[in-house]
Enzyme design. Sequence first.
Site, PDB file in Angstrom:
ATOM      1  N   HIS A  38      10.887 -24.102   8.774  1.00 42.85           N
ATOM      2  CA  HIS A  38       9.858 -24.884   9.463  1.00 42.85           C
ATOM      3  C   HIS A  38       8.456 -24.680   8.914  1.00 42.85           C
ATOM      4  O   HIS A  38       7.624 -25.583   9.007  1.00 42.85           O
ATOM      5  CB  HIS A  38       9.844 -24.544  10.958  1.00 42.85           C
ATOM      6  CG  HIS A  38      10.994 -25.160  11.700  1.00 42.85           C
ATOM      7  ND1 HIS A  38      11.035 -25.242  13.083  1.00 42.85           N
ATOM      8  CD2 HIS A  38      12.149 -25.717  11.261  1.00 42.85           C
ATOM      9  CE1 HIS A  38      12.166 -25.829  13.457  1.00 42.85           C
ATOM     10  NE2 HIS A  38      12.862 -26.122  12.371  1.00 42.85           N
ATOM     11  N   HIS A  60       7.997 -31.242   9.654  1.00 45.40           N
ATOM     12  CA  HIS A  60       7.379 -29.936   9.403  1.00 45.40           C
ATOM     13  C   HIS A  60       6.352 -30.024   8.273  1.00 45.40           C
ATOM     14  O   HIS A  60       5.324 -29.334   8.312  1.00 45.40           O
ATOM     15  CB  HIS A  60       8.446 -28.895   9.091  1.00 45.40           C
ATOM     16  CG  HIS A  60       9.473 -28.793  10.181  1.00 45.40           C
ATOM     17  ND1 HIS A  60       9.144 -28.377  11.449  1.00 45.40           N
ATOM     18  CD2 HIS A  60      10.793 -29.108  10.203  1.00 45.40           C
ATOM     19  CE1 HIS A  60      10.236 -28.418  12.214  1.00 45.40           C
ATOM     20  NE2 HIS A  60      11.236 -28.864  11.477  1.00 45.40           N
ATOM     21  N   ASP A  67       0.858  -1.181   0.000  1.00 43.27           N
ATOM     22  CA  ASP A  67       0.000   0.000   0.000  1.00 43.27           C
ATOM     23  C   ASP A  67       0.899   1.238   0.000  1.00 43.27           C
ATOM     24  O   ASP A  67       2.132   1.133  -0.120  1.00 43.27           O
ATOM     25  CB  ASP A  67      -1.006  -0.036   1.166  1.00 43.27           C
ATOM     26  CG  ASP A  67      -0.355   0.179   2.530  1.00 43.27           C
ATOM     27  OD1 ASP A  67       0.900   0.246   2.616  1.00 43.27           O
ATOM     28  OD2 ASP A  67      -1.096   0.281   3.537  1.00 43.27           O
ATOM     29  N   CYS A  90       3.040  -3.365   4.049  1.00 41.22           N
ATOM     30  CA  CYS A  90       2.152  -2.253   4.409  1.00 41.22           C
ATOM     31  C   CYS A  90       2.825  -1.532   5.572  1.00 41.22           C
ATOM     32  O   CYS A  90       4.010  -1.772   5.838  1.00 41.22           O
ATOM     33  CB  CYS A  90       0.734  -2.725   4.727  1.00 41.22           C
ATOM     34  SG  CYS A  90       0.559  -3.819   6.149  1.00 41.22           S
ATOM     35  N   THR A  96       2.522  -1.590   8.970  1.00 40.82           N
ATOM     36  CA  THR A  96       2.978  -2.496  10.039  1.00 40.82           C
ATOM     37  C   THR A  96       3.256  -3.906   9.555  1.00 40.82           C
ATOM     38  O   THR A  96       3.918  -4.682  10.249  1.00 40.82           O
ATOM     39  CB  THR A  96       1.890  -2.612  11.124  1.00 40.82           C
ATOM     40  OG1 THR A  96       0.698  -3.127  10.503  1.00 40.82           O
ATOM     41  CG2 THR A  96       1.602  -1.271  11.778  1.00 40.82           C
TER      42      THR A  96
HETATM   43  C1  RB5 Z   1      -2.131   2.516   6.544  1.00 37.80           C
HETATM   44  O1  RB5 Z   1      -2.234   3.690   7.270  1.00 37.80           O
HETATM   45  C2  RB5 Z   1      -1.899   1.329   7.489  1.00 37.80           C
HETATM   46  O2  RB5 Z   1      -3.026   1.103   8.259  1.00 37.80           O
HETATM   47  C3  RB5 Z   1      -1.508   0.100   6.697  1.00 37.80           C
HETATM   48  O3  RB5 Z   1      -0.392   0.355   5.942  1.00 37.80           O
HETATM   49  C4  RB5 Z   1      -1.162  -1.132   7.522  1.00 37.80           C
HETATM   50  O4  RB5 Z   1      -0.243  -0.847   8.506  1.00 37.80           O
HETATM   51  C5  RB5 Z   1      -2.298  -1.931   7.994  1.00 37.80           C
HETATM   52  O5  RB5 Z   1      -2.146  -2.973   8.641  1.00 37.80           O
END
Ligand code: RB5
Length: 162
Positions: A103, A138, A13, A70, A72
């Site tokens: 694994h 595994h 994203d 993304c 996080t």
């Molecule tokens: C975008 O602001 C953020 O929510 C997205 O990149 C991600 O971290 C979602 O899990």
Amino acid sequence: MNANAKQVAIGSDHAAFRLKQIVKDWLIANGWQVEDVGTYDERSVDYPDFGMKVAGLVSRGVFPKGILLCGTGLGMSMVANRFEHVRAALCHDLFAALMSRRHNDANILVLGGRVVGDVLALEIVRTWLETGFEGGRHQARLDKFDCISRGEDGKSSTVEQG
Ligand code: RB5
């Protein structure tokens, strides 16, 4: 498709667009054929749209491996792991990258662009791509994942310990 083919689908994203470009450039420089499903700039988008594209390609066997990014890494992990045959691993250290391949035979690597620095991210990518699956006990454990899609409880345990 040859599971060992140097082909990878990548998507992110807006929050990880910059890191995606860095990872993509590294992949191409290291001989990987890259399918970039977007996003292609920093305008705000919804991460599931891109997670679904990469996870779909891996789930259908069109690509053996995928990389999703993304902010996080959490949202992309949640989306990708809803797809059959997808084992997406969110890795922010080298040990997780190594073990997710050895694994868990992870077929999608997920990174958080707001969590890891560029140099660590590239080392995680390199480690993840170069590490093989150990199979054996595994594989027997991964086979139990199919119990979920068959609606079984998967509680019986016949695999060796360790
Ligand atoms: C975008 O602001 C953020 O929510 C997205 O990149 C991600 O971290 C979602 O899990």
